[in-house]
Structure formats: structure tokens, C-alpha cells
Design a protein around this motif. Structure first.
Motif, PDB file in Angstrom:
ATOM      1  N   HIS A 268      13.731  82.874 -67.337  1.00 43.49           N
ATOM      2  CA  HIS A 268      13.620  84.321 -67.581  1.00 43.49           C
ATOM      3  C   HIS A 268      12.206  84.811 -67.269  1.00 43.49           C
ATOM      4  O   HIS A 268      12.026  85.791 -66.548  1.00 43.49           O
ATOM      5  CB  HIS A 268      13.984  84.617 -69.043  1.00 43.49           C
TER       6      HIS A 268
ATOM      7  N   HIS B 247      10.274  87.124 -63.727  1.00 40.46           N
ATOM      8  CA  HIS B 247       9.412  88.310 -63.703  1.00 40.46           C
ATOM      9  C   HIS B 247       8.375  88.226 -62.572  1.00 40.46           C
ATOM     10  O   HIS B 247       7.885  89.247 -62.106  1.00 40.46           O
ATOM     11  CB  HIS B 247       8.657  88.460 -65.029  1.00 40.46           C
TER      12      HIS B 247
ATOM     13  N   CYS C 181      14.647  91.484 -73.377  1.00 38.47           N
ATOM     14  CA  CYS C 181      13.408  91.521 -72.621  1.00 38.47           C
ATOM     15  C   CYS C 181      12.543  92.658 -73.140  1.00 38.47           C
ATOM     16  O   CYS C 181      13.048  93.757 -73.373  1.00 38.47           O
ATOM     17  CB  CYS C 181      13.725  91.725 -71.138  1.00 38.47           C
TER      18      CYS C 181
HETATM   19 ZN    ZN Z   1      11.551  89.618 -69.813  1.00 32.53          ZN
END
Ligand code: ZN
Length: 175
Positions: A137, A141, A95
Motif C-alpha cells: 500500500h 504511493h 488511507c
Molecule cells: Zn495510503
């Protein structure tokens, strides 16, 4: 990681906001940031904007991910995610907000996302395999979650340098 903006639920866009010049500038900024970082997905909270927006594009030209198939560029506002297949698959995730690290994460292998595109039109996409992990993913966020929260075994968290030494298969890596 550590910035409070990465830990709160992002706010949805109004239709007017999606179509605004301000958002057009934000989108350009996000694509530039993504390209500069050599990543394949980016969410607005990662650049300090707590709003429900993410961009995703896989590219077979990426030298870091030689086996990926190129996808269209996805611009995703106000997404709703639905799991279509509960069977899980695991990838080594990275990330841009957790630089230098990778961890093994298992997620459902097929999901549907209902969202608005850059024209504020309703769209639906069904994705599976690696792309399903990328979507999950990035959309995490927008609800204040990072991949480290999804790890079942924190002992798999490792530095990228170490990962190269351990010869973890490149095609399983996500960033
Ligand atoms: Zn990320």
C-alpha cells in the motif's frame, strides 16, 4: 485524493540527499504526521513531497488496531519490490489521503523489498500477511497509485461509519 502529486511517479533520492539535514527534517515531519494521524504508514507524496520515501511502523499499542504485533520502524528510500508468493490475501484498506473510506483490496501475500535505510545502507526485508499489504500500500504511493486503483469490486468501497454498522472485523482493517 485529487492532488496531482499523488498520481505521479516519485523521484528517487541520491545518497547525498538521504544523508542531508533536509531529509532528516523531512523524516521527523513524517513520523510526527503519522503519529498525529494514528496511522501505521506514510509516504512522502502524501505530505506534498514527490520523492521515493515511506515510513511504516505497526504498534500493538494502537487502540485502532488492537491485534497488531509491534514492528521496528521502517524507513524506506528508493524501494524495489518483488513478489515472492502470488497467492493473494484481502484486507479492508484505508488511507490518510482518502479519509473516511475503506475498500476491500487483494494483494500478493508475500513480498521482498530492497531499499536504502536512513543511513543510505542497502537493506532487504521479506514480509508476509498483513505487513506485506502495508508495504505494498505505502510503496504504491511512490508510483502514483492509490488502493482504490487496486480494488476489483468498487462496490466494497464504504464509509467508516457504515463499516462499523456492518461490523466488519477490525483485524482486517488497514489504515
Ligand atoms: Zn495510503
Amino acid at each position: 485524493m485529487g492532488n496531482p502529486l499523488l498520481r505521479v511517479e516519485a523521484k528517487p533520492f541520491t545518497l547525498e540527499e538521504i544523508l542531508s539535514e533536509e531529509t532528516e527534517i523531512l523524516l521527523r515531519d513524517m513520523w510526527d504526521s503519522l503519529e498525529e494521524a494514528g496511522g501505521i504508514g506514510l509516504a512522502a507524496p502524501q505530505i506534498g513531497i514527490s520523492k521515493q520515501l515511506a515510513v511504516i511502523k505497526l504498534s500493538e499499542e494502537s487502540y485502532r488496531y488492537p491485534d497488531m504485533e509491534t514492528t521496528e520502524p521502517y524507513v524506506i528510500f528508493n524501494p524495489q519490490i518483488t513478489v515472492l508468493d502470488k497467492e493473494v490475501q484481502g484486507f479492508w484498506e484505508g488511507c490518510l489521503s482518502v479519509p473516511g473510506l475503506r475498500g476491500y483490496v487483494e494483494r500478493p501475500r508475500k513480498v521482498r523489498i530492497d531499499y536504502l535505510d536512513e543511513n543510505a545502507d542497502e537493506r532487504t526485508v521479506e514480509v508476509e500477511d498483513f505487513l506485506a499489504t502495508v508495504f505494498q500500500h505505502e510503496l504504491d504511493h511512490l508510483i502514483g497509485m492509490l488502493y482504490v486503483d487496486r480494488m476489483e469490486d468498487v462496490s466494497t468501497l464504504m464509509y467508516e461509519d457504515e463499516m462499523i454498522l456492518q461490523e466488519v472485523s477490525e483485524e482486517e482493517i488497514l489504515d
